[in-house]
Scaffold this motif. Structure first.
Motif, PDB file in Angstrom:
ATOM      1  N   LEU A 111       0.826  -1.205   0.000  1.00  0.00           N
ATOM      2  CA  LEU A 111       0.000   0.000   0.000  1.00  0.00           C
ATOM      3  C   LEU A 111       0.862   1.258   0.000  1.00  0.00           C
ATOM      4  CD1 LEU A 111      -2.940  -0.779   2.453  1.00  0.00           C
ATOM      5  CD2 LEU A 111      -3.047  -0.532  -0.020  1.00  0.00           C
TER       6      LEU A 111
ATOM      7  N   TRP B 212      -8.472  -0.608   4.518  1.00  0.00           N
ATOM      8  CA  TRP B 212      -8.362  -1.072   3.137  1.00  0.00           C
ATOM      9  C   TRP B 212      -8.917  -2.481   3.035  1.00  0.00           C
ATOM     10  CZ3 TRP B 212      -4.318  -4.643   1.287  1.00  0.00           C
ATOM     11  CH2 TRP B 212      -4.284  -4.780  -0.102  1.00  0.00           C
TER      12      TRP B 212
ATOM     13  N   GLY C  69       0.158   4.813  -8.011  1.00  0.00           N
ATOM     14  CA  GLY C  69      -0.851   3.857  -8.442  1.00  0.00           C
ATOM     15  C   GLY C  69      -1.982   3.748  -7.434  1.00  0.00           C
ATOM     16  N   ASP C  70      -3.139   3.248  -7.878  1.00  0.00           N
ATOM     17  CA  ASP C  70      -4.213   3.030  -6.929  1.00  0.00           C
ATOM     18  C   ASP C  70      -3.965   1.713  -6.201  1.00  0.00           C
ATOM     19  OD1 ASP C  70      -5.739   0.717  -8.209  1.00  0.00           O
ATOM     20  OD2 ASP C  70      -5.764   2.174  -9.845  1.00  0.00           O
ATOM     21  N   ASP C  71      -4.729   1.475  -5.141  1.00  0.00           N
ATOM     22  CA  ASP C  71      -4.472   0.298  -4.315  1.00  0.00           C
ATOM     23  C   ASP C  71      -5.522  -0.789  -4.491  1.00  0.00           C
ATOM     24  OD1 ASP C  71      -6.625   1.423  -2.995  1.00  0.00           O
ATOM     25  OD2 ASP C  71      -5.386   2.315  -1.430  1.00  0.00           O
ATOM     26  N   MET C  72      -6.164  -0.821  -5.653  1.00  0.00           N
ATOM     27  CA  MET C  72      -7.205  -1.819  -5.906  1.00  0.00           C
ATOM     28  C   MET C  72      -6.698  -2.994  -6.728  1.00  0.00           C
ATOM     29  SD  MET C  72      -9.670  -0.707  -4.200  1.00  0.00           S
ATOM     30  CE  MET C  72     -10.899  -1.891  -4.753  1.00  0.00           C
ATOM     31  N   HIS C  73      -5.388  -3.092  -6.890  1.00  0.00           N
ATOM     32  CA  HIS C  73      -4.837  -4.147  -7.747  1.00  0.00           C
ATOM     33  C   HIS C  73      -3.979  -5.140  -6.971  1.00  0.00           C
ATOM     34  CE1 HIS C  73      -6.299  -2.431 -11.508  1.00  0.00           C
ATOM     35  NE2 HIS C  73      -6.057  -1.251 -10.964  1.00  0.00           N
TER      36      HIS C  73
ATOM     37  N   ARG D 136       2.838   1.405  -3.366  1.00  0.00           N
ATOM     38  CA  ARG D 136       1.933   1.645  -4.499  1.00  0.00           C
ATOM     39  C   ARG D 136       1.531   3.118  -4.558  1.00  0.00           C
ATOM     40  NH1 ARG D 136       0.545  -0.756  -9.362  1.00  0.00           N
ATOM     41  NH2 ARG D 136      -1.618  -0.309  -9.876  1.00  0.00           N
ATOM     42  N   ARG D 137       1.223   3.679  -3.418  1.00  0.00           N
ATOM     43  CA  ARG D 137       0.841   5.090  -3.377  1.00  0.00           C
ATOM     44  C   ARG D 137       2.028   5.991  -3.702  1.00  0.00           C
ATOM     45  NH1 ARG D 137      -2.656   3.868   2.093  1.00  0.00           N
ATOM     46  NH2 ARG D 137      -4.500   3.023   1.016  1.00  0.00           N
TER      47      ARG D 137
END
Length: 249
Positions: A153, A196, A161-165, A156-157
């Motif tokens: 997380l 999350w 990038g978003d954190d839905m992957h 990724r941030r």
């Protein structure tokens, strides 16, 4: 019996479905994709990164099955038995992955990452289109995958990038029900501490045929296509294909 076996199995199912697939062995230092497939590579990813060979020369071709059941996919071997990470940098890996993407030879590039939190592994996980975090119901495994997701997380941030992957795979589950229960435990922890909610990609049931196939360097999906684990991998592929590109950690 964990992520590398799952990476290889996913590659086979995808290849049998008509997709062009490459497994990138990102477990630098303890690479074993080639071992599980019975390959004896002349070169590996470190030779490419050092500029000694081209990507085309480093890629190994694996063929399995026979007749109408024949399939093939490519493997980019990692290096085993040396401290390879110390001589690597994220920029070189980014350039290599970009070259693979721009070549447009593959529908799926599966990154088989090491089960650790070193900077290279964290970087590759963060920039992947989709991360499949593989765990079991053992307390230590759950603690490890929670730590990986927490760092994912953050990383990724950081890269925008978003954190839905990031999705979870519960491996070696005694049943689908127990796998879902394991996922729900992790989900509660992520909701409470990380605010999350990771999704469940699927469960793979414990199957005595899996370790036997690994020892023989043979494919469970070819030898026992109706076995529980083989059926579950097929189901997992259908879920993955609806999304993007998976990395395994």
């Amino acid at each position: 019996m964990g992520k590398t076996w799952l990476s290889v199995s996913l590659a086979q199912v995808l290849a049998c479905s008509g997709y062009k697939v490459l497994i990138f062995d990102g477990d630098f230092g303890l690479a074993n994709v080639d071992i599980q497939l019975g390959l004896v590579p002349t070169y590996d990813v470190m030779d490419i990164l050092s500029g000694n060979i081209t990507i085309e020369a480093g890629v190994q071709h694996f063929r399995g099955g026979a007749g109408l059941s024949a399939f093939s996919f490519d493997v980019l071997p990692g290096r085993s038995g040396v401290s390879a990470v110390s001589g690597m940098d994220c920029a070189s890996l980014d350039k290599l992955l970009l070259s693979l993407r721009l070549a447009k030879q593959y529908d799926f590039i599966l990154l088989d990452l090491c089960a650790g939190i070193d900077p290279i592994t964290r970087h590759l996980a963060a920039i992947s289109d989709q991360l499949l975090a593989v765990t079991t119901d053992e307390p230590t495994a759950l603690a490890d995958v929670y730590a990986i997701m927490k760092l994912y997380l953050r990383d990724r941030r950081r890269v925008g990038g978003d954190d839905m992957h990031c999705q979870l795979v519960i491996n070696q589950a005694s049943s689908h029900r127990s796998g879902i229960q394991t996922y729900e435990k992790l989900l509660q922890a992520c909701r409470f501490f990380l605010k999350w909610e990771p999704q469940l990609a699927g469960t793979v049931r414990k199957d005595s045929r899996v370790p036997a196939a690994i020892r023989k360097q043979s494919s469970l999906l070819e030898t026992f296509p109706a076995s529980p684990a083989a059926v579950d991998v097929g189901r997992l592929v259908r879920q993955v294909v609806q999304g993007n590109l998976p990395a395994m950690e």
